[in-house]
Design a protein around this motif. Structure first.
Motif, mmCIF file in Angstrom:
data_model
loop_
_atom_site.group_PDB
_atom_site.id
_atom_site.type_symbol
_atom_site.label_atom_id
_atom_site.label_comp_id
_atom_site.label_asym_id
_atom_site.label_seq_id
_atom_site.Cartn_x
_atom_site.Cartn_y
_atom_site.Cartn_z
ATOM 1 N N GLU A 279 38.357 22.449 -30.649
ATOM 2 C CA GLU A 279 38.631 21.205 -30.114
ATOM 3 C C GLU A 279 37.522 20.254 -30.791
ATOM 4 O O GLU A 279 37.733 19.144 -31.030
ATOM 5 C CB GLU A 279 38.314 21.159 -28.541
ATOM 6 C CG GLU A 279 39.288 21.786 -27.736
ATOM 7 C CD GLU A 279 39.018 21.825 -26.138
ATOM 8 O OE1 GLU A 279 38.104 21.077 -25.783
ATOM 9 O OE2 GLU A 279 39.296 23.017 -25.733
ATOM 10 N N ARG A 283 38.512 16.895 -33.036
ATOM 11 C CA ARG A 283 38.196 15.321 -32.641
ATOM 12 C C ARG A 283 37.384 14.950 -34.137
ATOM 13 O O ARG A 283 37.785 13.549 -34.342
ATOM 14 C CB ARG A 283 37.047 15.399 -31.693
ATOM 15 C CG ARG A 283 36.794 14.106 -31.241
ATOM 16 C CD ARG A 283 38.057 13.611 -30.337
ATOM 17 N NE ARG A 283 37.932 12.117 -30.077
ATOM 18 C CZ ARG A 283 38.192 11.055 -31.158
ATOM 19 N NH1 ARG A 283 38.750 11.246 -32.153
ATOM 20 N NH2 ARG A 283 37.956 9.890 -30.510
ATOM 21 N N LYS A 286 40.469 13.740 -36.513
ATOM 22 C CA LYS A 286 40.966 12.336 -36.348
ATOM 23 C C LYS A 286 39.983 11.381 -36.932
ATOM 24 O O LYS A 286 40.398 10.319 -37.682
ATOM 25 C CB LYS A 286 41.059 12.044 -34.884
ATOM 26 C CG LYS A 286 42.174 13.059 -34.162
ATOM 27 C CD LYS A 286 42.155 12.628 -32.539
ATOM 28 C CE LYS A 286 43.195 13.531 -31.901
ATOM 29 N NZ LYS A 286 43.352 13.376 -30.516
ATOM 30 N N VAL A 311 29.213 14.494 -32.995
ATOM 31 C CA VAL A 311 30.208 15.066 -31.900
ATOM 32 C C VAL A 311 29.898 16.602 -31.560
ATOM 33 O O VAL A 311 30.106 16.744 -30.417
ATOM 34 C CB VAL A 311 31.680 15.054 -32.563
ATOM 35 C CG1 VAL A 311 32.495 15.685 -31.649
ATOM 36 C CG2 VAL A 311 31.898 13.543 -33.261
ATOM 37 N N ILE A 424 33.255 13.815 -21.189
ATOM 38 C CA ILE A 424 34.512 13.478 -22.089
ATOM 39 C C ILE A 424 34.854 12.091 -22.141
ATOM 40 O O ILE A 424 35.252 11.256 -23.042
ATOM 41 C CB ILE A 424 35.598 14.115 -21.597
ATOM 42 C CG1 ILE A 424 35.455 15.743 -21.953
ATOM 43 C CG2 ILE A 424 37.011 13.586 -22.245
ATOM 44 C CD1 ILE A 424 36.573 16.478 -21.458
ATOM 45 N N GLU A 425 34.515 11.427 -20.912
ATOM 46 C CA GLU A 425 34.673 9.980 -20.914
ATOM 47 C C GLU A 425 33.736 9.228 -21.691
ATOM 48 O O GLU A 425 34.185 8.253 -22.426
ATOM 49 C CB GLU A 425 34.518 9.767 -19.402
ATOM 50 C CG GLU A 425 35.097 8.436 -18.870
ATOM 51 C CD GLU A 425 35.098 8.378 -17.344
ATOM 52 O OE1 GLU A 425 36.017 7.796 -16.762
ATOM 53 O OE2 GLU A 425 34.076 8.577 -16.753
ATOM 54 N N ARG A 427 32.069 10.383 -24.277
ATOM 55 C CA ARG A 427 32.360 10.390 -25.603
ATOM 56 C C ARG A 427 33.484 9.923 -26.382
ATOM 57 O O ARG A 427 33.408 9.130 -27.490
ATOM 58 C CB ARG A 427 32.286 12.069 -25.774
ATOM 59 C CG ARG A 427 32.575 12.403 -27.291
ATOM 60 C CD ARG A 427 32.322 13.957 -27.609
ATOM 61 N NE ARG A 427 33.699 14.546 -26.865
ATOM 62 C CZ ARG A 427 33.401 15.530 -25.872
ATOM 63 N NH1 ARG A 427 32.442 15.650 -25.257
ATOM 64 N NH2 ARG A 427 34.742 16.147 -25.378
ATOM 65 N N GLU A 428 34.478 9.796 -25.617
ATOM 66 C CA GLU A 428 35.727 9.048 -26.076
ATOM 67 C C GLU A 428 35.213 7.518 -26.073
ATOM 68 O O GLU A 428 35.934 6.948 -27.070
ATOM 69 C CB GLU A 428 36.929 9.352 -25.171
ATOM 70 C CG GLU A 428 37.310 10.665 -25.475
ATOM 71 C CD GLU A 428 37.660 11.228 -26.730
ATOM 72 O OE1 GLU A 428 38.329 10.620 -27.548
ATOM 73 O OE2 GLU A 428 37.041 12.109 -27.019
ATOM 74 N N ALA A 429 34.645 7.054 -25.377
ATOM 75 C CA ALA A 429 34.474 5.562 -25.443
ATOM 76 C C ALA A 429 33.425 5.298 -26.563
ATOM 77 O O ALA A 429 33.777 4.407 -27.252
ATOM 78 C CB ALA A 429 33.592 5.146 -24.028
ATOM 79 N N TRP A 430 32.461 5.964 -26.725
ATOM 80 C CA TRP A 430 31.655 5.783 -27.883
ATOM 81 C C TRP A 430 32.305 6.044 -29.280
ATOM 82 O O TRP A 430 32.126 5.226 -30.100
ATOM 83 C CB TRP A 430 30.356 6.985 -27.691
ATOM 84 C CG TRP A 430 29.687 7.387 -28.963
ATOM 85 C CD1 TRP A 430 28.975 6.507 -29.796
ATOM 86 C CD2 TRP A 430 29.484 8.738 -29.541
ATOM 87 N NE1 TRP A 430 28.472 7.299 -30.722
ATOM 88 C CE2 TRP A 430 28.753 8.452 -30.693
ATOM 89 C CE3 TRP A 430 30.087 9.943 -29.178
ATOM 90 C CZ2 TRP A 430 28.413 9.548 -31.596
ATOM 91 C CZ3 TRP A 430 29.715 10.968 -29.872
ATOM 92 C CH2 TRP A 430 28.814 10.826 -31.049
ATOM 93 N N LEU A 431 33.202 7.125 -29.276
ATOM 94 C CA LEU A 431 33.757 7.313 -30.613
ATOM 95 C C LEU A 431 34.939 6.263 -30.704
ATOM 96 O O LEU A 431 35.172 5.912 -31.982
ATOM 97 C CB LEU A 431 34.355 8.785 -30.592
ATOM 98 C CG LEU A 431 33.538 9.934 -30.708
ATOM 99 C CD1 LEU A 431 34.332 11.337 -30.333
ATOM 100 C CD2 LEU A 431 32.576 9.924 -31.773
ATOM 101 N N GLY A 432 35.486 5.795 -29.730
ATOM 102 C CA GLY A 432 36.446 4.793 -29.942
ATOM 103 C C GLY A 432 35.768 3.485 -30.380
ATOM 104 O O GLY A 432 36.562 2.911 -31.261
#
Length: 515
Positions: A279, A283, A286, A311, A424-425, A427-432
């Motif tokens: 996983e 990530r 991408k 990551v 996850i929430e 991490r995705e906000a940060w990477l976004g």
């Protein structure tokens, strides 16, 4: 050999030969002092050793002081109990900062003192507690000893001793013999070790290896910061699932990212399982595709490389399950036994201080249950009163070991926990956010990835880290359209790492607000 002759000439007077050993607990400083005294007495000298215990913010620190004189018929010398600044012939330091401490105390002088020091580090609490890199600069100590000492012998004696199955006292004894500052032959040193009767062969191996090393190359170069090594990418990892990940890394990612990707896969496989490591690669892939589309090759794929690092760090977060796992590992018990020098016939008990909060308990529960408890303030407060207490836990006892072991076994359900959902929430906000900047401000996007360094630990430490992360990221709207936005983001992160309270960050944010 001139120094030996000079010492012998000096020792014809009534002035004793003096040695000070700066050692920490578990390093065999007392054994080294006993060896030196025993060596002197076997050679017909009179000797005395004393010790003064102290604190070095690592473990108990002790100064062992030795004075010796050739025996004279009918004369009993009076020896001093403590070293006098400016009056010490040999200083032996079991760690680099202990060598610095001896210089600060005035025990090392350029007219007289031979300094024998190990260049390895055992970090002080003051260094470890810094939010960022609080490690003291070893080159400052090395520079000071160059001026302070008459002669210096310095290399990593701890690693050398471990390689030979012994402890640092053996290798320091070998370096002392090689220094030719005591008027005794090498064979006398070896005979003293044999007279100890315990661990003789290993001690002799370390002694001789250190003796040869000190003769061949008495000084090691010391860098300003510890060398950070990442594993290179092997052709095979020795496991079918991991081999597939290794082949994927080679096929899909630039070579510059391979060492960090491999380190990340190892870390996440140990943290959870190979599927979780897969996983991670998904990530990062991408983010790498976005990097390639924006000419990342021209910047050595800096965005991909930093994504490979942070990551992995974000996915291997510290939760109660992780902490319990680390505290119950057999390798940890073995390491502690070795560090404190536990003998085969001795029992070891480790007392841990734990202060769990209800927030960590809810984070370990299934997402739905954890959210339900948090949404009921009275229920949450009731459980918090029961749980939120400091406890001293002996992990070597059956009850506490089994309790932690059961908690560590919850890793199988980690993906369903409330903490995992929130990680996850976040991490995705940060990477976004970072991904949205790649095409507009590449360097700033890289710095946003680096901001994950602020988030670490668990409990209060994790909460403070998240708060600093959010505050640093709050400056992004003011920086994203500036050519120097990346530099300012880096300054904000460095300010956040300077102190636990965030005082430096407050000042830096005020400066940014005026730009």
């Amino acid at each position: 050999m001139n120094e030996t002759v000079n010492l012998k000439t000096t020792l014809a007077s009534d002035k004793p030969l003096t040695l000070a050993i700066m050692a920490m607990g578990g390093q065999g400083g007392g054994v080294l002092a006993d060896w030196i005294v025993g060596l002197a007495e076997e050679q017909g000298w009179m000797a005395q050793s004393t010790s003064v215990q102290g604190v070095a913010q690592r473990t108990g620190a002790t100064i062992y002081y030795i004075e010796m004189l050739p025996a004279r018929d009918g004369v009993s010398p009076i020896f001093s109990l403590m070293p006098t600044p400016g009056d010490v012939d040999v200083v032996l330091a079991s760690e680099l900062m202990e060598a610095g401490r001896s210089v600060l105390r005035g025990l090392v002088t350029p007219e007289r003192t031979t300094l024998i020091a190990s260049t390895h580090r055992s970090f002080a609490v003051g260094e470890k507690e810094k939010p960022g890199d609080g490690i003291g600069d070893p080159t400052v100590v090395v520079g000071a000893t160059d001026f302070a000492a008459k002669r210096t012998i310095a290399f990593d004696m701890d690693t050398l001793a471990l390689k030979n199955g012994s402890v640092i006292s053996s290798s320091m004894f070998g370096a002392l013999a090689a220094a030719d500052v005591l008027p005794f032959p090498k064979e006398a040193f070896e005979a003293t070790i044999r007279g100890g009767g315990k661990g003789v062969e290993a001690s002799l191996r370390a002694f001789n290896a250190s003796y040869d090393r000190a003769k061949a190359k008495p000084r090691d170069e010391v860098s300003a910061s510890p060398h950070k090594r990442f594993d290179t990418m092997p052709e095979t990892a020795g496991h079918p699932q991991l081999d597939r990940l290794v082949h994927r890394m080679r096929a899909e990612f630039p070579e510059a990212a391979w060492p960090l990707l491999f380190a990340g896969v190892k870390k996440l496989t140990e943290f959870q399982d190979p599927a979780y490591a897969g996983e991670y690669l998904d990530r990062v892939a991408k983010l790498h595709a976005l990097d390639k589309a924006n000419d990342g090759e021209g910047k050595d794929y800096a965005f991909t490389v930093q994504a490979a690092k942070y990551v992995a760090i974000s996915m291997a977060y510290d939760d109660i399950i992780r902490v319990a796992d680390l505290k119950t590992r057999g390798t940890r018990f073995d390491r502690v036994r070795k560090e404190v020098g536990v003998k085969p016939d001795q029992l070891l008990y480790m007392t841990e201080y734990m202060h769990p909060r209800m927030e960590e308990v809810c984070g370990t529960l299934p997402k739905g249950l954890g959210l339900w408890i948090e949404s009921n303030p009275k229920l949450f407060a009731f459980f918090d009163r029961l749980i939120n207490k400091g406890r001293r836990v002996q992990t070597g006892t059956l009850f506490w070991f089994m309790s932690l072991y059961v908690i560590s076994a919850l890793r199988r359900m980690r993906r369903s926990t409330l903490r995992h959902f929130r990680e996850i929430e976040h991490r995705e906000a940060w990477l976004g956010t970072a991904a949205s900047l790649v095409s507009r401000n590449y360097d700033l996007a890289v710095e946003v990835l680096n901001n994950r360094r602020l988030v670490k630990g668990y409990s209060d430490t994790h909460t403070r880290g998240l708060s600093k992360f959010d505050r640093v990221m709050s400056a992004l709207p003011s920086l994203e359209h500036r050519d120097d936005g990346a530099a300012w983001m880096r300054r904000l992160r460095q300010a956040a790492l300077l102190d636990e309270q965030g005082i430096a960050l407050d000042g830096a944010l005020k400066t940014v607000s005026t730009l």
